[in-house]
Design a protein around this motif. Structure first.
Motif, PDB file in Angstrom:
ATOM      1  N   PHE A 461       0.835  -1.196   0.000  1.00 50.92           N
ATOM      2  CA  PHE A 461       0.000   0.000   0.000  1.00 50.92           C
ATOM      3  C   PHE A 461       0.877   1.255   0.000  1.00 50.92           C
ATOM      4  O   PHE A 461       1.995   1.241   0.534  1.00 50.92           O
ATOM      5  N   CYS A 506       1.022  -1.943  -6.333  1.00 55.24           N
ATOM      6  CA  CYS A 506       1.621  -0.733  -5.758  1.00 55.24           C
ATOM      7  C   CYS A 506       3.120  -0.721  -6.065  1.00 55.24           C
ATOM      8  O   CYS A 506       3.800  -1.744  -5.940  1.00 55.24           O
ATOM      9  N   ARG A 530      -0.063   3.691  -6.521  1.00 54.99           N
ATOM     10  CA  ARG A 530      -0.860   2.586  -7.046  1.00 54.99           C
ATOM     11  C   ARG A 530      -0.791   2.589  -8.570  1.00 54.99           C
ATOM     12  O   ARG A 530      -0.559   3.633  -9.193  1.00 54.99           O
ATOM     13  N   SER A 608      -3.223   9.483  -3.898  1.00 55.76           N
ATOM     14  CA  SER A 608      -3.696   8.189  -3.407  1.00 55.76           C
ATOM     15  C   SER A 608      -4.504   8.303  -2.128  1.00 55.76           C
ATOM     16  O   SER A 608      -4.881   7.288  -1.531  1.00 55.76           O
ATOM     17  N   TRP A 614      -4.369   4.017   4.434  1.00 52.14           N
ATOM     18  CA  TRP A 614      -3.631   2.835   3.994  1.00 52.14           C
ATOM     19  C   TRP A 614      -3.044   2.081   5.184  1.00 52.14           C
ATOM     20  O   TRP A 614      -2.937   0.854   5.153  1.00 52.14           O
ATOM     21  N   GLN A 627      -8.717  -6.423   0.120  1.00 54.88           N
ATOM     22  CA  GLN A 627      -7.794  -5.295   0.122  1.00 54.88           C
ATOM     23  C   GLN A 627      -7.488  -4.827  -1.299  1.00 54.88           C
ATOM     24  O   GLN A 627      -7.403  -3.628  -1.569  1.00 54.88           O
ATOM     25  N   LEU A 631      -7.887  -1.181  -3.009  1.00 51.77           N
ATOM     26  CA  LEU A 631      -6.710  -0.519  -3.597  1.00 51.77           C
ATOM     27  C   LEU A 631      -7.017   0.006  -4.992  1.00 51.77           C
ATOM     28  O   LEU A 631      -6.508   1.070  -5.395  1.00 51.77           O
ATOM     29  N   ARG A 639     -13.878   4.448  -1.013  1.00 52.93           N
ATOM     30  CA  ARG A 639     -12.958   3.729  -0.124  1.00 52.93           C
ATOM     31  C   ARG A 639     -13.296   3.987   1.342  1.00 52.93           C
ATOM     32  O   ARG A 639     -13.220   3.088   2.183  1.00 52.93           O
TER      33      ARG A 639
END
Length: 656
Positions: A461, A506, A530, A608, A614, A627, A631, A639
């Motif tokens: 992440f 990532c 990401r 991000s 994160w 997860q 992401l 999110r």
């Protein structure tokens, strides 16, 4: 009393120390040399230079005076120059002027330094034929020799070659040049890079003692270098080696006029003046070097040698300790004719000095005869007083006024009318028109834009550390290539049964690598950005991908206000959940992931999203696939809603 004097000296009370030493000497039937020297040191530190010279002279008459015994005198004069003449802050206070340690006075001035990113950590100059070492740091090829890396101090060993390059014959055992970085330097810093290469060629010729050829290379480099200071200094040093002292002095004069606070200019001028046997002027320049960098011990020793010869010539006490050209001269030639003639016309000199027109006031210091002890009054010191009469005036002037004729003082650090070419700062930003994706592609090792190496292992992440134990040969090769090329980045993706690895991941950046003798390594990485996979590929056994980076879609107006309220609410909910955990669970989380980042005032400031999110996603008990789905989202609102549902679920299911 002598112990009290020593404590006073160590405590900086030099007047008291000098008084005690003088009293002890006055009570002795014959002067003791050690006491004379300690009194002289105390007087020098107290700024009473004329009396100090008398004390040193008395010690010299008792036994041979050695240059190292004038250390306190040289330091005192130099520090007074720094304070009164150069008007620089005390040494060690972080002010301007000089280097920070022995040898640092030879560093380039700020105007000649390249951007830190493109500077060799050893020579501090623009990278020339850059070589990336095993530790990941890059040096000039000439600097990449056995020893320690200039940044991490690990063994300065070139990185292992890639399989494609390993098949090529070695170039006489020399490390391979980082071609990609070398091309970028030539494109972004054209003139500087060409001048740097010519300078490196000149350095190599100089090492082989091909001095005329080296001089030609330096001259060519000077024609194209935007900033010429360090090159002029290097040419002056070379001219001194070639015994072309006049040219060396000409170059040094330019540096001292335009860079009066740069120690190197005064150093090369001192060496040129030494070659011309202009001893007194050389002493001034050596003292300037010490004033600008009091830890430059070699310059301090040179000043001590000249002082020992100049102030006490009749004792013939420095023949075996002086280096050429001084040691070859007799005591008569040490005192120049101008000095000898001025001894008999001192009153005229004093009248001129009062009027402010004397040319012999270079080193005139305050002498107060009433303060001299009976020991020194009764001692025959005709030669010493001749020197004192020549160099030191009885007028009560401060050291700053006394040394006002020293060169370079009060001039601005501008090139203006002296250096023929304009000088620019190489640290300016690189124009975006010069940056092109094709610049980063290398046909031998890897392409840095499309074929990103992919480590297929676990979830990663943004902003979250991800330590890795690398043991598979394919990934050992991949990590080594990332370090060689200087990117220090690769992608991390979950495994996928059909495609090989997932469509989202990532980018990880390597912060540190610890290699083991068997080839394994522990790699410390952290998440950066990401990405979404556009196409899958392979190279030499490991996976690659053509990717595009993901960024959150920003919202404005009422949607933004709603997002801020949601963000703050979920953050408070996350803090409450973590606070409610058992202590042993919290300790495990903190040991592995660190503390939870604070709430950011602007949730959309990072492409991000906020870092705390994160961190929370990494520590929550979620399956990797869940997860991964979060992401891949490019809506911060979505999110936040997803993580809120997870928090509600884990809070309800927590065992009582």
């Amino acid at each position: 009393m002598l112990q009290v004097a020593e404590e006073a000296f160590r405590g900086g009370n030099f007047e008291l120390a000098a008084e005690i030493y003088g009293s002890e000497l006055a009570g002795l039937p014959q002067p003791e040399r050690g006491l004379c020297l300690r009194r002289a040191d105390a007087l020098a530190r107290a700024g009473r230079m004329a009396e100090a010279l008398d004390a040193y002279g008395a010690a010299a008459r008792l036994a041979r005076l050695r240059p190292e015994e004038l250390r306190e005198l040289a330091e005192s004069v130099a520090l007074s120059i720094r304070d009164k003449e150069l008007r620089l802050p005390p040494w060690g206070s972080g002010g301007a002027g000089g280097g920070g340690a022995e040898g640092e006075g030879m560093g380039d001035p700020a105007c000649c330094r390249p951007p830190e990113l493109f500077a060799c950590p050893l020579c501090r100059r623009l990278l020339c034929e850059p070589v990336t070492l095993h530790c990941g740091h890059t040096h000039c090829r000439r600097c990449a020799e056995p020893g320690d890396c200039g940044r991490c101090h690990r063994p300065r060993r070139p990185a292992e070659p890639t399989p494609a390059a390993a098949a090529l014959p070695p170039a006489a055992g020399r490390p391979r040049v980082n071609v990609v970085l070398g091309n970028l330097l030539h494109k972004w810093f054209g003139a500087e890079s060409r001048a740097r290469r010519l300078r490196a060629e000149g350095d190599a010729l100089r090492e082989r003692q091909e001095l005329p050829a080296a001089l030609e290379k330096y001259n060519q480099a000077l024609e194209m270098a935007p900033c010429k200071c360090s090159l002029i200094a290097q040419r002056a040093e070379l001219c001194t080696l070639m015994k072309n002292y006049q040219q060396a002095l000409h170059d040094a004069d330019i540096l001292c006029r335009n860079k009066p606070h740069w120690p190197t200019g005064h150093y090369v001028k001192a060496k040129a003046l030494s070659g011309l046997e202009r001893t007194e002027e050389a002493l001034k320049e050596f003292l300037y070097c010490v004033a600008l960098n009091p830890e430059w011990s070699s310059m301090k020793k040179e000043a001590q040698k000249i002082m020992c010869e100049m102030f006490f010539p009749a004792f013939e006490n420095v023949h075996d300790s002086l280096t050429a050209p001084f040691s070859s001269r007799t005591s008569h030639t040490r005192l120049k004719p101008a000095f000898l003639s001025s001894i008999n016309t001192q009153s005229a000199v004093e009248d001129n000095s009062v009027a402010g027109s004397s040319k012999d006031t270079v080193f005139r210091l305050t002498k107060t005869p009433s303060q001299e002890s009976d020991v020194f009054r009764s001692t025959d010191s005709s030669v010493t007083h001749h020197v004192l009469d020549l160099y030191f005036d009885d007028n009560k002037k401060s050291l700053g006024a006394i040394l006002s004729s020293l060169p370079g003082v009060g001039l601005k650090e501008s090139y203006g009318d002296v250096l023929p070419e304009n000088t620019t700062d190489t640290s300016s930003e690189i124009p975006t028109t010069l940056v092109d994706a094709s610049d980063f592609e290398c046909s031998l090792c890897m392409s840095l834009n499309k074929d990103v190496p992919i480590f297929v292992c676990t979830m990663a992440f943004p902003t979250i550390p991800c330590p890795l134990h690398v043991f598979e040969p394919r990934y050992r090769l991949m990590i080594r290539r990332c370090m060689e090329t200087g990117t220090k980045q690769f992608g991390m993706c979950l495994a996928d049964e059909l495609k090989g690895f997932a469509d989202h991941g990532c980018i990880l950046e390597i912060r540190d690598v610890k290699f083991f003798p068997d080839g394994r390594s522990v790699v410390d990485t952290v998440g950066v950005r990401r990405f979404r996979v556009l196409s899958h590929g392979q190279r030499d056994g490991y996976n690659t991908a053509n990717i595009e980076y993901l960024e959150d879609k920003k919202v404005e107006g009422p949607e933004y206000e709603e997002l801020v309220r949601l963000h703050d609410s979920v953050y408070d909910q996350a803090v409450a959940w973590f606070t409610s955990l058992k202590d042993n669970m919290k300790v495990q989380i903190l040991n592995h992931f660190g503390s939870m980042p604070g709430k950011e005032p602007e949730p959309q400031s990072n492409p991000s999203g906020p870092a705390w999110y994160w961190w929370l996603l990494a520590v929550l008990p979620l399956e990797n696939r869940a997860q991964l789905a979060i992401l891949a989202m490019t809506s911060l609102k979505d999110r936040l809603i997803a993580i809120r549902r997870v928090l509600i679920f884990v809070t309800r299911k927590r065992p009582r």
